[in-house]
Motif scaffolding. Sequence first.
Motif, short mmCIF file in Angstrom:
data_model
loop_
_atom_site.label_atom_id
_atom_site.label_comp_id
_atom_site.label_asym_id
_atom_site.label_seq_id
_atom_site.Cartn_x
_atom_site.Cartn_y
_atom_site.Cartn_z
N TRP A 135 2.84 -10.43 2.57
CA TRP A 135 2.59 -9.19 1.85
C TRP A 135 2.67 -9.32 0.32
O TRP A 135 1.71 -9.03 -0.39
CB TRP A 135 3.56 -8.14 2.41
CG TRP A 135 3.25 -6.74 2.05
CD1 TRP A 135 2.37 -6.29 1.11
CD2 TRP A 135 3.82 -5.58 2.66
NE1 TRP A 135 2.36 -4.95 1.09
CE2 TRP A 135 3.24 -4.47 2.02
CE3 TRP A 135 4.77 -5.37 3.65
CZ2 TRP A 135 3.58 -3.17 2.36
CZ3 TRP A 135 5.11 -4.08 3.99
CH2 TRP A 135 4.52 -2.99 3.36
N VAL A 179 -0.20 -11.06 -1.19
CA VAL A 179 -1.46 -10.32 -1.12
C VAL A 179 -1.49 -9.25 -2.20
O VAL A 179 -2.51 -9.01 -2.85
CB VAL A 179 -1.64 -9.69 0.27
CG1 VAL A 179 -2.85 -8.77 0.29
CG2 VAL A 179 -1.81 -10.77 1.33
N ILE A 214 -5.31 -14.39 -1.61
CA ILE A 214 -6.02 -14.17 -0.36
C ILE A 214 -5.78 -15.35 0.55
O ILE A 214 -5.93 -16.50 0.14
CB ILE A 214 -7.53 -13.99 -0.63
CG1 ILE A 214 -7.77 -12.59 -1.19
CG2 ILE A 214 -8.34 -14.18 0.65
CD1 ILE A 214 -9.13 -12.40 -1.76
N ASP A 256 -6.83 -10.03 3.21
CA ASP A 256 -6.80 -9.44 1.89
C ASP A 256 -6.13 -8.07 1.98
O ASP A 256 -5.57 -7.73 3.03
CB ASP A 256 -8.21 -9.35 1.28
CG ASP A 256 -9.13 -8.50 2.12
OD1 ASP A 256 -8.65 -7.94 3.14
OD2 ASP A 256 -10.31 -8.39 1.77
N GLY A 257 -6.21 -7.31 0.95
CA GLY A 257 -5.48 -6.04 0.93
C GLY A 257 -5.88 -5.12 2.06
O GLY A 257 -5.02 -4.55 2.76
N LEU A 267 -4.70 -6.48 5.30
CA LEU A 267 -3.25 -6.36 5.40
C LEU A 267 -2.85 -4.95 5.82
O LEU A 267 -2.02 -4.77 6.72
CB LEU A 267 -2.60 -6.72 4.06
CG LEU A 267 -1.09 -6.59 4.08
CD1 LEU A 267 -0.47 -7.77 4.80
CD2 LEU A 267 -0.53 -6.46 2.69
N SER A 312 -9.67 -4.67 -2.79
CA SER A 312 -10.34 -5.76 -2.08
C SER A 312 -11.75 -5.36 -1.65
O SER A 312 -12.53 -6.20 -1.23
CB SER A 312 -9.52 -6.19 -0.86
OG SER A 312 -9.42 -5.13 0.05
#
Lengths: 131, 132, 496, 756
Positions: free
Chosen positions: D36, D39, D44, D64-65, D68, D470
Amino acid sequence: MESFLAIVVGLMVSAAFFLMLSGVLIRFVFGLILMGNAVNLLIFTAGRLAPVNPPLIGAKQTLLAAPAANALPQALILTAIVIGFAMTIFMLILLFRTHDQTRTLDADQDRFILETDKTDLPDITGQKVQE
Amino acid sequence: MQSVILKTATHLMVGLMLVFAVYVLLRGHHEPGGGFSAALLAGTAFALFAITEGADQVRRAIRIRPAAMAMTGLAMAVVSGLPALFTGRPFLTGIWRHLNGFSVGTPLLFDMGVFLAVLGAILSILLALEEN
Amino acid sequence: MTNLLVFPILLPLVVAVLFILARVRDRHAGTVAIAGALAHLFVSFMLMARVMEQKVTVLWVGTWPYPAGICLVADYLSAVLVLITAVIHTAVVVYAAKDIETRQIKAGFYPFMQILTAAICGAFLTGDLFNLYVWFEVMLMASFGIMVMENPAGRLTNAVKYVALNLLSTLFLITAIGLLYGLTGTLNLADLHDKAAGVENTALFTSTAMLMMTAFGIKAALFPLFFWLPAAYHTLPAAVAAFFAGLLTKVGVYALIRLFTLVFITQTHITHTILMGAAMLTMVSGVVTAASQMDIRRILSFHIISQVGYMILGLAIFTPLALAGTLVYMVHNIIAKSNLFLVGGLIHRATGTFHLSHMGSLYKTHGLLSAGFFIPAFSLAGFPPLSGFWAKLLIIYACLESGHYTAAAVAAAVGLLTLFSMAKIWLEVFWKQTPPKDPLPLPKNYSAWMMAPVLCLCLFTVLLGLFMEPVMQLSLAAGEQLMNPAAYILAVKGGG
Amino acid sequence: MKPPLPNIENPPACCRGGLFSSILPLVLFGFLCLAWPRVVQGDIFAVQWAWVPSLDLDLAFRLDGLGLLFSLIITMTGFFVTLYASTYMAGYPHLGRFFFYLHGFMLAMLGIVLADNLLLLFIFWEATTILSFLLIGFNHESTDARESARQALLVTGGGGLFLLMGILLIKAAGFPMGLSLLAASGDLIRSHVLYPAIFICILVGAMTKSAQVPFHFWLPNAMTAPTPISAFLHAATMVKAGIYLLLRLHPAMAGTPLWTGTLVIIGGITALWGAIQALGPCDLKRVLAYTTLMALGVLTLFAGGQTVLSLTAAATFLMVHALYKAALFLAVGSIDHQTGTRDLEHLEGLLKCMPLTALAVAGATLSMAGFPLFFGFIGKEIMYEGALAQEMFPVFATIATLMSNALMTAVAAVILITPFAGPPGGKLSLVCEAPWTMRLGPAIMGTLGIIFGIMPEWVSANLVQPAVFSIHPDREDIRLVFFHGINLPLLLSILTLALGSLIYRHRILLRYRVETFMQRLWITTPVLYQRALEAFLSLAGSFTGKIQNGSLHFYLFVTIFTMVVAVGWPWIFHIPAALVLPETVGPLIAFGLFAFILASTGVVVTARKRLSAIGGLGGVGSGVALTFLVFGAPDIALTQLLVETLTVIFVSLVLLRLPPIDAVQKRSCSRTIRDACLSLGAGLVLTTVLMGVLQVPLDRSLTAFFENHAYLAAHGRNIVNVILVDFRSLDTLGEICVVVLAAWAAVTLIRRPKEG
């Protein structure tokens, strides 16, 4: 000569299909035999009618002395005749036994038309078939 | 078929036809004839025989099962192609030996296989039908 | 010189002959047949390996040269199909060993199966048009024999329809061959390719092509020539139905592919357009008719038709990718479809019926069998990562790539309807409770030996999906080979 | 809906396997937490293995965000649901399968959100479809469960096909399948001629999965599944896959009026439709299902926007919804589990018996209603901001958001007040609190709703912004804050609460209105689905009856007709030219033979007696044989003659045991004429094609080869025989196989035992 043979072939084919369509299975076999003959003639004609000499090499010779009939279609026809014979006999016996089972050779009868057993009848509602 | 004369005549004719069939078979490679015609001829002869004398007589006369005969024919045809395999040539390549002007080769064996196969086939249907 | 090519044909033939001449006893019959099938599998595998090495391998039977002799040719397409035939043959024979009754063994079940296998391989391998006809006849006769084999419940009226329509197709076929010979003077497929370019009367050539298409269209069960198939397949014992369903129509499809990529390629704007129309109608009519059925075997039979449509669609699009898709589809479908018919047999053993309304609860009682159905069924419906997904994807992609958007839409819609049918079987057979009047499923009325081929074929379906790249490479190579037959022709000519 | 049957006798056992298996999602969640912080910093994580390179399909994963955010939701909900199910499902049969499917589903879901390849994403997408089918139908002995499972399968499966088409169109247009690569070629895609088609295909895929109107109906029906499944699949994860897809493809495809306009309209309608319908049902799970529709609609609406604001709204509301909806589903499941019912009309006064559950429900519903201090409030503020700033149809977007939020507030009140308020009546007083495994999830998720509500900046920086950045090129800094000051969104929030309480007060009347309105509707998609299914089945039935009708005559007719048409039409205009042939002169006797053949054929066709037909056949056969002989083919003449003899013998042998050929029903005249026409047509076609063939000179090189080599190489003088046994012996081998098989099959048939 060729055009006459072609017409003979065509008429035999017509007769054969007409017999097949009659729905009487014995006549279907007749149609089959007739069609077999017609096809053999067709292959023969398609191999061209040539001088009447058979394709045999004379004794003491190693090659054909004179132009002869086309041998290849003849060999094909021979194969086709024998295969056709085998198929015809089989079909005949099949009809013979089918007749034992259904007591009829009329393909328009319900016994012939029904392809599935009662319980297999198409049932579009998804409900259980009532017996 | 009570008549002895007719019976003898049939026997004679069937015998003749069979001899002729063998002749047709053997000359087939050079003159019109060959395995198919010979087998059909012999089949017709046996059909005649079966119709006059009954299937039992035919069975007794030919001794081996028609089905086995047919399979033997098939086997002969297949076997005729095998020698080529062992000499490294393609399947069914003819292998010939020339003796005193006669040529003997695997295609002749093949033709005999055809003869037996077709004859066996005809006989088996014929006898089964007759016995039914 | 590669006699290896003849073994897939010769070996089953020899086994069949041995069966009769050596009088194999009934209780050994299964073992002998399995041994024969395994040997066949082995030589087919060897052949595949050889083809991977040489791309095209040719055998001139009897050493007679091009174009007079008969040659056997194995390219990628042929080799793959021979191999898959051997696989299905083995699976079916293993299943049959526990399923077929003594009566059927006595009637010659195994020799017939062996010769049928030989004929199918012959059709896949031959490089000669008339020889192809002969193998089709052998196939047909063997299938007739197996169909009427002593199965007192079998309805001969259905067999009559099957026989009648198939005989008609062979008559069309031999007529077409005669005409083609008259037109080109040759029977060798590679030679026909060369001669076809020189035929001036294109209309005549197209007509001959259409006659050929009709003949093989009947064999392949294209719309509207498929009547013989649903009329008869549902009367067959499971093992037989599996074998027929997997392979017979595919031989017709193979013949269409071979002829319409090698010989009849001068008028593709006509012939392949017709093939495309026929393919779409076949896909739709097969899947629609299947939806109305309540007998498992009838449902599956109609689906055979529908899926043949996909294969022909690939042929009709006529790009390397599409042909690769067709090959993947064939391989996938042969495996999945045979498997489903085997599963159908097991379901029958567990419930005593083939009719959806009368059964149920198998999910609860027969977990393994459920998985055995689920995998091929949902592969057929095209769910990833099973083999059917890739097959469907490739065909649709080939459609889109070549701009055939309607065909792609039809293919996708048919996929949805296939899903509908498979879900229907799943719901009715496995999930639903057995209706009160009907007996509950039997605990396990089949041996592990009958389950084994089903699971093996499931495994193939899964593995085929997971290891798609080698399959893709092979199929693309096959597609290239079919679209550019130069290598094929060169190999055939070079062998002469 | 059944009256309550409290579960007090047997405290439910716990399924150990399920309990242990909940470790998997927890571990995955842990791993995600480890990744976390990085990211958030913008790192990435990506891995890639080749799978099917020929199709541009790699096993490529990328965290990526956005991935996640979704994965955190999936694993967290997954953990609580598995834990919950280990108790809830105890006692069900086949729990092994259940947990297998559940975990499979979770992994497939993770696959969707982590895949960096469009085809790979699709594969996981389909996996969730099939697994949700198995899970919805878990209670497979109930007809409802089966039907809902099938409905969900067909709708989402059909959508899957659209999605597949869309993906393949992208591929066919020449774009890469890798998602990060695809994102980079957004401008090319948007200007591509196939863009509208691609968009529609992908949109339908997303709409079916995310239950947008008009494909929404499967979702409420899927509530027949056991509650943990509903909570996991149909609230928190699977239905969001469509939203995820839209967000993921945002950089590649969004930004066109088509995209924005369509999504805003569809999303708005779905939100309103779901919210209105949520007032209707008494079944708590159905109520929640409709509120899910509303949420999905809103999410679609914001996925349509192009601005960072809009996407921020989507990402925020996604979390808001996941937290409160999963909690509510689980809590409702607990109520159902403990009381035996989830019918609003039977539930009352549970506050006393189930206080902890009540607390969790309170947390969740207040967040749902958007009360200040709760995370839902933050979500609502940003939603209004986003809706007001929407590029297209901002007024519609705002009104749709406002109305659906107001309705949500009312529904939240219903859920909170009706089951818990008042004194417990009847058997309900015996109800006790659910075990801890079932309480943990709702409690924590309810609590998170408050925590996030109190510290929105943290959420914004660590969850929302990484996700939005992202998928959006702009780094516009939009922070979630607790208080924006007095502005339009705040006013709208206040208006929402006011409207909500108004609706709550008149809910009975409104429910009645909704019901009558629904009844008056001319047609709705569930009905349409049902009717389409029925129509399809009846069409299929009648089509099958027409085409596979069992009549051999029909089959043969169609087959021959197809042949005639197929062969005839390319040829028809060339027939006249074909009639001129270079004729070979033959012996005159040939004409006699032709006439004889035709006459015999006539006899066969017209024969009414078996014997005359056989005679005719014999005539045809011998005529053909003699023709062969006349034209130099003694071999086939001999064979033909012999075959003819044997055929006649066999035909006679068999025919005598069969009925006469005229022992059939009379055929109608029109049918005979039709048959005759078709037959003549077939004959005509074949004759003329044959003539056409004969016009071309034949290439005799093959025959020449045989002629030259028959004796020299194959040692035979009869060329035909040499061809048969040597040149083409493989044909002959096949042929004798046919003969042998035919004989065998015939014998088998003859010996077949007779049936009764």
